[in-house]
Motif scaffolding. Structure first.
Motif, PDB file in Angstrom:
ATOM      1  N   ALA A 266      75.963  35.113  20.455  1.00 12.46           N
ATOM      2  CA  ALA A 266      74.645  35.549  20.934  1.00 12.46           C
ATOM      3  C   ALA A 266      73.542  34.676  20.339  1.00 12.46           C
ATOM      4  CB  ALA A 266      74.420  37.015  20.573  1.00 12.46           C
ATOM      5  N   LEU A 267      73.672  34.342  19.055  1.00 15.35           N
ATOM      6  CA  LEU A 267      72.694  33.477  18.386  1.00 15.35           C
ATOM      7  C   LEU A 267      72.569  32.135  19.114  1.00 15.35           C
ATOM      8  CD1 LEU A 267      70.981  32.556  15.837  1.00 15.35           C
ATOM      9  CD2 LEU A 267      73.162  31.772  14.895  1.00 15.35           C
ATOM     10  N   LEU A 268      73.709  31.493  19.356  1.00 16.88           N
ATOM     11  CA  LEU A 268      73.692  30.184  19.997  1.00 16.88           C
ATOM     12  C   LEU A 268      73.236  30.266  21.449  1.00 16.88           C
ATOM     13  CD1 LEU A 268      77.002  28.775  18.485  1.00 16.88           C
ATOM     14  CD2 LEU A 268      74.662  28.152  17.856  1.00 16.88           C
ATOM     15  N   ASP A 269      73.579  31.347  22.134  1.00 18.47           N
ATOM     16  CA  ASP A 269      73.141  31.521  23.516  1.00 18.47           C
ATOM     17  C   ASP A 269      71.620  31.625  23.594  1.00 18.47           C
ATOM     18  OD1 ASP A 269      75.660  31.356  24.535  1.00 18.47           O
ATOM     19  OD2 ASP A 269      75.882  33.505  24.966  1.00 18.47           O
ATOM     20  N   ARG A 270      71.002  32.356  22.657  1.00 20.66           N
ATOM     21  CA  ARG A 270      69.540  32.500  22.654  1.00 20.66           C
ATOM     22  C   ARG A 270      68.856  31.137  22.515  1.00 20.66           C
ATOM     23  NH1 ARG A 270      70.740  37.024  19.359  1.00 20.66           N
ATOM     24  NH2 ARG A 270      70.270  35.881  17.434  1.00 20.66           N
TER      25      ARG A 270
END
Length: 302
Positions: A142-146
């Motif tokens: 989720a961190l990298l997707d954001r």
């Protein structure tokens, strides 16, 4: 020929304002203390914007590469809206962005963070929490997707954090190699050193008392410094099975990250758990904690 410049207007040396300008008022309060609302955060944003504009305008080398780094961009900028605002804010001065992210295996991150949690006032006794609340902190996918959605996947450089005991290039050397920095750096003393199990237990119990919770920020920092001085060392660790079970909770998340960013690797992280003991039966007697308290009091009085 470019030169590398840190922007001091975001706070020096840790650039904590980088996270503060994008985070919600509740998260800003957890960083700075005091009372924060939307109006106060807007005032902070204005102050930082004016300071950055003035600082950047004084730079002679227009080809300079600016470096911004703050660990709280992970923990406090935790929604897509906040990441988007961060880019919007930085776009006042910059067009091109390279985001370098270091991922640490979740069980190691949690173990390392335990002393920090106690410094912040936690009374939790177990190193690895079984509570799913706050699980987003460990959700690297989720961190990298954001950040990928906001800054572009092509501008995200994902790296695996190297532990101090692991062989190979350390994180600072790796970062310098990626950016092309060619400096001989004298590393400062480590900040927020780990507290040994006795110091951790003493701080944990103090956190549970009202008198400790009523300390001013400055007095609490003095107390923590006294504990660190007397009980600096390797902190409490979970036992091996706990660490393995904790990491297994993120297997799907980590596999998704591997597929997107490390398709040539068999797994995202190593499977070495040798740093953990088979059991962690550490029982501190009241006498031991009393002696520990006396050491801390003596340090505070000197």
């Amino acid at each position: 020929s470019h030169g590398f410049i840190p922007i001091r207007s975001f706070g020096f040396p840790n650039a904590v304002r980088l996270a503060s300008i994008a985070a919600s008022p509740e998260k800003v309060k957890s960083l700075h203390g005091g009372n924060w609302d939307i109006e106060a955060r807007e005032q902070l944003r204005t102050e930082v914007e004016l300071a950055c504009s003035a600082e950047i305008s004084r730079v002679v080398n227009k080809d300079a590469i600016y470096i911004l780094s703050n660990e709280h961009c992970h923990s406090r900028i935790s929604t897509l809206e906040e990441v988007r605002y961060l880019k919007q804010f930085l776009s006042n001065w910059f067009e091109d962005f390279d985001i370098i992210v270091y991922l640490r295996r979740q069980d190691r991150l949690a173990t390392s963070a335990y002393s920090s949690m106690l410094r912040a006032g936690s009374i939790r006794s177990e190193v690895l929490s079984s509570d799913l609340q706050g699980i987003g902190y460990y959700d690297y996918n989720a961190l990298l997707d954001r950040f990928s959605e906001t800054f572009g996947t092509e501008n995200i450089n994902v790296r695996i954090y190297k532990e101090a005991w692991q062989s190979g290039t350390n994180t600072i050397e790796d970062f310098m190699n990626i950016t092309g920095m060619r400096y001989r750096l004298k590393l400062p003393d480590r900040r927020n050193p780990s507290i040994d199990p006795t110091g951790q237990e003493l701080l944990r119990r103090m956190n549970g008392h009202q008198i400790s919770r009523n300390l001013s920020r400055q007095d609490r920092e003095k107390l923590i410094c006294a504990i660190e001085k007397n009980f600096c060392g390797t902190g409490k660790k979970p036992y091996k099975y706990e660490a393995q079970q904790f990491l297994s909770r993120f297997s799907e998340i980590n596999e998704s990250v591997r597929q997107k960013h490390f398709p040539a690797q068999q797994s995202l992280f190593d499977d070495d758990f040798s740093e953990y003991p088979e059991s962690t039966e550490i029982n501190h007697t009241e006498s031991e904690l009393l002696q520990a308290s006396i050491k801390v009091i003596r340090t505070l009085l000197t």
